[in-house]
Write a protein that holds these residues in place. Structure first.
Motif, PDB file in Angstrom:
ATOM      1  N   ALA A  21       2.378 -18.279  22.808  1.00 58.47           N
ATOM      2  CA  ALA A  21       2.492 -18.664  21.397  1.00 58.47           C
ATOM      3  C   ALA A  21       3.950 -18.858  21.013  1.00 58.47           C
ATOM      4  O   ALA A  21       4.274 -19.737  20.217  1.00 58.47           O
ATOM      5  N   ALA A  22       4.845 -18.058  21.597  1.00 51.30           N
ATOM      6  CA  ALA A  22       6.271 -18.233  21.325  1.00 51.30           C
ATOM      7  C   ALA A  22       6.780 -19.522  21.969  1.00 51.30           C
ATOM      8  O   ALA A  22       7.613 -20.218  21.403  1.00 51.30           O
ATOM      9  N   THR A  54       7.123 -11.011  34.309  1.00 50.82           N
ATOM     10  CA  THR A  54       7.777 -12.243  33.888  1.00 50.82           C
ATOM     11  C   THR A  54       7.862 -12.340  32.374  1.00 50.82           C
ATOM     12  O   THR A  54       8.905 -12.634  31.817  1.00 50.82           O
ATOM     13  N   PHE A  55       6.749 -12.104  31.709  1.00 51.21           N
ATOM     14  CA  PHE A  55       6.709 -12.209  30.258  1.00 51.21           C
ATOM     15  C   PHE A  55       7.056 -10.867  29.641  1.00 51.21           C
ATOM     16  O   PHE A  55       6.219 -10.184  29.075  1.00 51.21           O
ATOM     17  N   ASN A  56       8.307 -10.492  29.775  1.00 54.41           N
ATOM     18  CA  ASN A  56       8.801  -9.218  29.274  1.00 54.41           C
ATOM     19  C   ASN A  56       9.230  -9.392  27.816  1.00 54.41           C
ATOM     20  O   ASN A  56      10.193 -10.105  27.549  1.00 54.41           O
ATOM     21  N   PRO A  57       8.538  -8.763  26.876  1.00 56.21           N
ATOM     22  CA  PRO A  57       8.865  -8.954  25.461  1.00 56.21           C
ATOM     23  C   PRO A  57      10.296  -8.539  25.104  1.00 56.21           C
ATOM     24  O   PRO A  57      10.864  -9.043  24.150  1.00 56.21           O
ATOM     25  N   GLU A  58      10.870  -7.634  25.874  1.00 56.11           N
ATOM     26  CA  GLU A  58      12.245  -7.203  25.586  1.00 56.11           C
ATOM     27  C   GLU A  58      13.273  -8.076  26.296  1.00 56.11           C
ATOM     28  O   GLU A  58      14.469  -7.880  26.157  1.00 56.11           O
ATOM     29  N   LEU A  60      14.301 -12.211  27.794  1.00 53.05           N
ATOM     30  CA  LEU A  60      14.748 -13.465  27.193  1.00 53.05           C
ATOM     31  C   LEU A  60      13.736 -13.958  26.164  1.00 53.05           C
ATOM     32  O   LEU A  60      12.530 -13.818  26.354  1.00 53.05           O
ATOM     33  N   ASP A  61      14.227 -14.572  25.115  1.00 51.45           N
ATOM     34  CA  ASP A  61      13.321 -15.164  24.139  1.00 51.45           C
ATOM     35  C   ASP A  61      12.770 -16.485  24.684  1.00 51.45           C
ATOM     36  O   ASP A  61      13.249 -17.006  25.696  1.00 51.45           O
ATOM     37  N   THR A  64      15.258 -19.487  25.160  1.00 54.09           N
ATOM     38  CA  THR A  64      16.132 -19.351  26.321  1.00 54.09           C
ATOM     39  C   THR A  64      15.360 -19.574  27.617  1.00 54.09           C
ATOM     40  O   THR A  64      15.836 -20.264  28.521  1.00 54.09           O
ATOM     41  N   ARG A  65      14.164 -19.010  27.706  1.00 52.96           N
ATOM     42  CA  ARG A  65      13.343 -19.203  28.908  1.00 52.96           C
ATOM     43  C   ARG A  65      13.058 -20.689  29.137  1.00 52.96           C
ATOM     44  O   ARG A  65      13.079 -21.172  30.270  1.00 52.96           O
ATOM     45  N   LEU A  66      12.780 -21.405  28.071  1.00 51.38           N
ATOM     46  CA  LEU A  66      12.477 -22.822  28.204  1.00 51.38           C
ATOM     47  C   LEU A  66      13.709 -23.626  28.590  1.00 51.38           C
ATOM     48  O   LEU A  66      13.611 -24.572  29.383  1.00 51.38           O
TER      49      LEU A  66
END
Length: 136
Positions: A21-22, A54-58, A60-61, A64-66
């Motif tokens: 969703a982010a 991989t999808f660590n909420p703490e 990279l946002d 940035t990941r994209l």
């Protein structure tokens, strides 16, 4: 699937959906039932890597990941074209600017070469034009 594995899977999918969703708000309502048929056959370590680690909420946002993903796809060159188009759209949705996308692509010229960078910029320009057409 055991009860423990079902709970583990549900927790990972919830975390993965939040990150999806982010990445792209349009994915928020996607029904993942189709994926459940595939995942029970995959090792726990693989699931954990994709969703748990991989999808660590703490970490990279999404923006940035994209941008990092755009860099990697630029270096891959033509074989990553469909994924690059999608990722650029998602990055813009997640708050990246056109300039940031272009800078990331330009930076990759020293790693992927000028042809890969030039092709990625052409793809980015096409995506930018598409998003401008759709804007109200």
């Amino acid at each position: 699937m055991s009860d423990d594995m079902s709970k583990f899977f549900a927790q990972m999918m919830e975390q993965g959906q939040k990150m999806a969703a982010a990445f792209a708000p349009a994915l928020e309502g996607v029904d993942v039932k189709g994926f459940e048929k595939l995942f029970p056959t995959m090792p726990k370590e693989m699931l954990e890597t994709w969703f748990g680690k991989t999808f660590n909420p703490e970490g990279l946002d999404a923006r940035t990941r994209l941008l990092v993903t755009i860099a990697a796809l630029t270096v891959l060159g033509a074989q990553g074209e469909p994924q690059l188009r999608l990722t650029i759209r998602q990055a813009l949705t997640a708050g990246a600017t056109k300039r940031e996308v272009a800078e990331v692509i330009l930076q990759m010229s020293m790693f992927g070469g000028l042809p890969a960078m030039q092709k990625a910029l052409e793809i980015a320009q096409a995506v930018f034009a598409e998003t401008e057409e759709k804007a109200p």
